[in-house]
Design a protein around this motif. Structure first.
Motif, mmCIF file in Angstrom:
data_model
loop_
_atom_site.group_PDB
_atom_site.id
_atom_site.type_symbol
_atom_site.label_atom_id
_atom_site.label_comp_id
_atom_site.label_asym_id
_atom_site.label_seq_id
_atom_site.Cartn_x
_atom_site.Cartn_y
_atom_site.Cartn_z
ATOM 1 N N SER A 181 0.646 -1.560 -0.189
ATOM 2 C CA SER A 181 0.175 -0.430 -0.029
ATOM 3 C C SER A 181 0.740 2.054 -0.167
ATOM 4 C CB SER A 181 -0.863 0.207 1.310
ATOM 5 O OG SER A 181 -2.030 1.242 0.666
ATOM 6 N N GLU A 182 0.101 2.505 -0.257
ATOM 7 C CA GLU A 182 0.929 3.336 -0.410
ATOM 8 C C GLU A 182 0.198 4.718 0.122
ATOM 9 O OE1 GLU A 182 2.510 2.363 -4.547
ATOM 10 O OE2 GLU A 182 1.573 3.702 -5.677
ATOM 11 N N VAL A 183 0.231 6.139 0.106
ATOM 12 C CA VAL A 183 -0.720 7.377 -0.165
ATOM 13 C C VAL A 183 0.691 8.208 -0.800
ATOM 14 C CG1 VAL A 183 -0.199 7.621 2.340
ATOM 15 C CG2 VAL A 183 -2.160 8.143 0.857
ATOM 16 N N MET A 184 0.101 9.329 -1.171
ATOM 17 C CA MET A 184 0.827 10.852 -1.288
ATOM 18 C C MET A 184 -0.204 11.539 -1.121
ATOM 19 S SD MET A 184 2.879 12.709 -4.429
ATOM 20 C CE MET A 184 4.382 11.528 -4.931
ATOM 21 N N VAL A 185 0.259 12.898 -0.137
ATOM 22 C CA VAL A 185 -0.693 13.884 0.602
ATOM 23 C C VAL A 185 0.198 15.186 0.024
ATOM 24 C CG1 VAL A 185 -1.437 15.286 2.225
ATOM 25 C CG2 VAL A 185 -1.071 13.107 2.615
ATOM 26 N N MET A 186 -0.246 15.375 -0.957
ATOM 27 C CA MET A 186 -0.781 16.947 -1.207
ATOM 28 C C MET A 186 -0.808 18.455 -0.603
ATOM 29 S SD MET A 186 -1.845 16.710 -5.455
ATOM 30 C CE MET A 186 -1.395 18.237 -5.674
ATOM 31 N N ALA A 187 -0.639 18.898 0.233
ATOM 32 C CA ALA A 187 -1.138 19.650 0.992
ATOM 33 C C ALA A 187 -0.105 21.475 0.648
ATOM 34 C CB ALA A 187 -0.329 18.782 2.316
ATOM 35 N N ASP A 188 -1.344 22.062 1.313
ATOM 36 C CA ASP A 188 -0.819 23.455 1.031
ATOM 37 C C ASP A 188 -0.792 23.902 2.357
ATOM 38 O OD1 ASP A 188 -2.973 24.023 1.430
ATOM 39 O OD2 ASP A 188 -3.342 24.860 -0.098
ATOM 40 N N LYS A 189 -0.179 25.154 2.534
ATOM 41 C CA LYS A 189 -0.625 26.409 4.125
ATOM 42 C C LYS A 189 -1.798 26.031 4.630
ATOM 43 C CE LYS A 189 -1.682 30.688 2.174
ATOM 44 N NZ LYS A 189 -1.504 31.750 1.479
ATOM 45 N N SER A 190 -2.753 25.720 4.015
ATOM 46 C CA SER A 190 -4.332 25.154 4.676
ATOM 47 C C SER A 190 -4.049 24.052 5.279
ATOM 48 C CB SER A 190 -5.201 25.659 3.669
ATOM 49 O OG SER A 190 -5.394 24.755 2.364
#
Length: 431
Positions: free
Chosen positions: A233-242
């Protein structure tokens, strides 16, 4: 977790490489086991279960009353949760039915396509330290909705030779009656080729480790279809300042705890988030029952800072994640730019675990970059499509010359003649 700041393209490619099990003889081992199971059948399955699961079993297929007894021990709270999740999963997959549409492609030429259920399917449900009863719902319910006539469920036994009660109960909810206490490579081979106790199936579904994946790929080239070559299994999280650091850390750890060969990746355009998330990861890690596994997975993982959302999107499409979480102010805008992902989770209040259990979407998804070419499991996966055509005399006259010209150009005289003889009869009013 490794940390990269505005990495060069080559560095990105290197850090996005999935971890692989170091086993040079993986294919040879699976091939050897296949040969043995084909020769010895159930006896081989019993021997492999003793060797790999360290339990001696004699009855591979569970009796109905045994399944009912296990299912009865599930707590009322968990039963209610399973039933609630099943309703959402069923509702989502029911919506995927395709209405038959007949199309007149030319005057008198009518074509259409119909879904037909795959007759016999095998479901592999991992056991071990985390029996995935939720996968029973994700595979069993679409199989029932599609109309599969025979469903075989294989899952490894525990040290007492039993299965998790929740797997038995989920099987009841999904309408599955044939449960086989066999796991690993041997389960995949048994379902593909059949043994004295286990019928062969037409398609095999379900996640597993790299050994299970290798077995599925082997039988997929030789005997039966498979859902996809899924692996760790794998996950990618795209995140910004919020983004909320605690949410991001929790999402990363939710996949890291699957196993030491899992991989989790954070991509952000807000550099201060790296320290905040790392602090939360270390704090939350201490409370996990599967801390050791999660910690091992974090060694395969990375946090990446890049300048701007466009670069974040480029990395996401390059990685083609099994699970992609978009924890930004504008998740909808970013989602339209995603070309490769198994399943996308949009916004700060959409954890990946929602898709694993109860939102309704399927959690059996392509890993290891296969999201570039494979879809996750859906209703289509349990069906095949048959095309039909019906041509009237007028219809054959309208497309007959086209067929004759094309067949002649390919030097296929009999193809041309199959049309010519009919057109001659029509022109002579014999029919």
């Amino acid at each position: 977790m490794r940390r990269l700041i505005n990495p060069r393209p080559q560095e990105i490619t290197e850090c996005l490489t999935r971890p692989e099990l170091q086993s040079n003889n993986l294919k040879d081992l699976v091939t050897k086991m296949r040969k043995d199971i084909l020769f010895r059948g159930d006896i081989a399955l019993i021997d492999y279960t003793a060797r790999y699961d360290r339990v001696n079993i004699r009855n591979l297929v569970m009796e109905k009353d045994e399944i009912e007894a296990f299912a009865a021990t599930v707590s009322p709270e968990l039963k209610e949760a399973i039933q609630s999740a099943a309703k959402n999963i069923s509702r989502f997959h029911e919506s995927q039915r395709i209405e038959v549409k007949k199309i007149e492609t030319a005057p008198g030429v009518v074509c259409w396509q119909e879904q037909k259920a795959i007759e016999k399917v095998g479901l592999y449900i991992p056991g071990g330290t985390a029996p995935l009863f939720s996968t029973v719902l994700m595979l069993g319910l679409p199989a029932q909705i599609a109309g599969c006539k025979e469903i075989v469920l294989c899952t490894p036994p525990n040290q007492e030779g039993k299965i998790a009660p929740a797997i038995a109960y989920a099987a009841q909810v999904a309408g599955i009656t044939k449960i086989v206490t066999v796991g690993g490579v041997q389960a995949i081979i048994a379902m593909a080729y059949g043994t004295e106790s286990i019928p062969s199936v037409d398609k095999i579904f379900g996640p597993g480790n790299q050994y299970v994946t290798a077995a599925k790929q082997l039988v997929g080239m030789d005997k039966c279809a498979i859902d996809m070559p899924a692996g760790p299994s794998e996950v990618m999280v795209m995140a910004d300042k919020s983004a909320y650091p605690a949410f991001v850390a929790a999402d990363l750890l939710s996949q890291a705890e699957h196993g030491s060969d899992s991989q989790v990746i954070l991509v952000t355009d807000h550099e201060p988030l790296l320290d905040a998330v790392e602090e939360e990861v270390n704090k939350q890690l201490e409370a996990l029952g599967r801390k050791a596994l999660a910690n091992d997975a974090l060694t395969n993982s990375v946090m990446i800072y890049v300048d701007g959302q466009d670069k974040m999107v480029d990395i996401a499409n390059q990685y083609a994640a099994e699970h992609l979480i978009i924890a930004t102010e504008n998740p909808s805008d970013i989602a339209t730019q995603i070309r490769h992902a198994g399943s996308v989770f949009m916004g700060h209040y959409t954890p990946e675990s929602a898709g694993d259990y109860a939102s309704g979407t399927n959690h059996t998804l392509p890993t290891n970059g296969w999201a570039r070419s494979y879809s996750g499991v859906n209703l289509d996966a349990f069906t095949k499509k048959i095309t039909y055509q019906e041509i009237s005399a007028v219809g054959l006259q309208s497309i007959g010359n086209t067929i004759e010209v094309m067949a002649a150009a390919e030097s296929l005289d009999a193809h041309k003649n199959a049309v010519t003889v009919r057109l001659k009869q029509l022109s002579s009013n014999e029919i």
